[in-house]
Design a protein around this motif. Sequence first.
Motif, short mmCIF file in Angstrom:
data_model
loop_
_atom_site.label_atom_id
_atom_site.label_comp_id
_atom_site.label_asym_id
_atom_site.label_seq_id
_atom_site.Cartn_x
_atom_site.Cartn_y
_atom_site.Cartn_z
N VAL A 120 0.85 -1.19 0.00
CA VAL A 120 0.00 0.00 0.00
C VAL A 120 0.89 1.24 0.00
N MET A 121 0.70 2.10 -0.99
CA MET A 121 1.48 3.33 -1.10
C MET A 121 0.55 4.53 -0.91
N THR A 122 0.89 5.39 0.05
CA THR A 122 0.09 6.58 0.32
C THR A 122 0.46 7.68 -0.67
N GLU A 123 -0.53 8.22 -1.32
CA GLU A 123 -0.32 9.30 -2.29
C GLU A 123 -0.65 10.67 -1.71
N SER A 124 -1.59 10.71 -0.78
CA SER A 124 -1.97 11.98 -0.15
C SER A 124 -2.28 11.73 1.33
N ASN A 125 -1.60 12.45 2.21
CA ASN A 125 -1.80 12.26 3.65
C ASN A 125 -3.00 13.03 4.18
N THR A 126 -3.47 14.03 3.43
CA THR A 126 -4.59 14.86 3.87
C THR A 126 -5.55 15.09 2.71
N ILE A 127 -6.79 15.45 3.04
CA ILE A 127 -7.74 15.91 2.03
C ILE A 127 -8.45 17.14 2.57
N ALA A 128 -8.89 18.00 1.66
CA ALA A 128 -9.58 19.23 2.05
C ALA A 128 -11.06 18.94 2.26
N VAL A 129 -11.58 19.46 3.37
CA VAL A 129 -13.01 19.32 3.67
C VAL A 129 -13.55 20.67 4.10
N LEU A 130 -14.87 20.79 4.02
CA LEU A 130 -15.58 21.99 4.49
C LEU A 130 -16.36 21.60 5.72
N ALA A 142 -10.14 5.90 5.90
CA ALA A 142 -10.45 5.24 4.63
C ALA A 142 -10.03 3.78 4.75
N SER A 143 -10.90 2.86 4.37
CA SER A 143 -10.63 1.43 4.54
C SER A 143 -9.89 0.87 3.32
N ILE A 144 -8.88 0.04 3.62
CA ILE A 144 -8.19 -0.70 2.56
C ILE A 144 -8.40 -2.20 2.77
N GLU A 145 -9.32 -2.58 3.63
CA GLU A 145 -9.55 -3.97 3.99
C GLU A 145 -9.82 -4.83 2.76
N GLY A 146 -8.95 -5.83 2.53
CA GLY A 146 -9.15 -6.80 1.46
C GLY A 146 -8.90 -6.30 0.06
N LEU A 147 -8.41 -5.09 -0.12
CA LEU A 147 -8.21 -4.56 -1.47
C LEU A 147 -7.10 -5.33 -2.18
N GLU A 148 -7.36 -5.65 -3.44
CA GLU A 148 -6.39 -6.38 -4.25
C GLU A 148 -5.46 -5.42 -4.97
N ALA A 149 -4.36 -5.97 -5.48
CA ALA A 149 -3.41 -5.18 -6.25
C ALA A 149 -4.11 -4.52 -7.44
N GLY A 150 -3.79 -3.26 -7.67
CA GLY A 150 -4.44 -2.51 -8.75
C GLY A 150 -5.56 -1.61 -8.25
N GLN A 152 -7.41 1.40 -5.99
CA GLN A 152 -7.09 2.75 -5.55
C GLN A 152 -8.11 3.22 -4.52
N VAL A 153 -7.65 3.99 -3.57
CA VAL A 153 -8.54 4.67 -2.62
C VAL A 153 -8.55 6.14 -3.01
N LYS A 154 -9.72 6.68 -3.28
CA LYS A 154 -9.84 8.07 -3.70
C LYS A 154 -10.52 8.89 -2.61
N ALA A 155 -10.47 10.20 -2.77
CA ALA A 155 -11.06 11.09 -1.78
C ALA A 155 -12.54 10.78 -1.57
N ALA A 156 -13.21 10.38 -2.64
CA ALA A 156 -14.64 10.06 -2.55
C ALA A 156 -14.89 8.83 -1.67
N ALA A 175 -4.50 6.57 -1.84
CA ALA A 175 -3.59 5.43 -1.70
C ALA A 175 -3.75 4.50 -2.89
N ILE A 176 -2.68 3.78 -3.18
CA ILE A 176 -2.66 2.80 -4.27
C ILE A 176 -2.21 1.46 -3.72
#
Length: 205
Positions: A120-130, A142-150, A152-156, A175-176
Amino acid sequence: MSEVKISAEPRTEFGKGGARRTRRAGKVPAVLYGHGEAPRHIALPAREFAAAIRHGGMTQVFNIEISDGSAALALPKAIQRDPIKDTFDHVDLLVVRRGEKVTVEIPVQLTGDAARDTLVMTESNTIAVLADATKLPEHLEASIEGLEAGSQVKAADVKLPAGVELAADPELVVAIVSVAQDQTIEPEGTEEAPAEEPEPAAAEA
């Protein structure tokens, strides 16, 4: 995030020399600004400020009581640190009001475990919120539980508490998940060649 009460005093000395004298006195030079008000230069107690920042980071709300009788609610906007001494050189504080919504970068924590043999590689440590300036979350998950190779975790995909809206691009990659590389594989061509047998000595005539 709970508010932290902190005392302050007006700062009348400016420039590098004045800032050094403020820091030697155990205080942090700071400036308060926002809501169209003229910037106010103040000094904060260094120990109390450092303790609050360690606990709440950039989302910590300060209830600042100034010795001239005025007061303000504020969020840290920018912090300058001494990288060697790990002390605070200067702080910019943004004045906020109760019920006011502000856009802030919030740390993201990954939860769970991805599939086996993945990295798991972190691409962004923070996200902007209102969110309400006085009700900012300390972090988001953000959950990465059970995610397979390929994957992505996005802000959404980041879980947002009630009253918090996403201000970042929903497609921002947090994260990727990729295939874990075996670092023990030896490169080709490194095997030693077998030693040649010595030729028999020529028979004497």
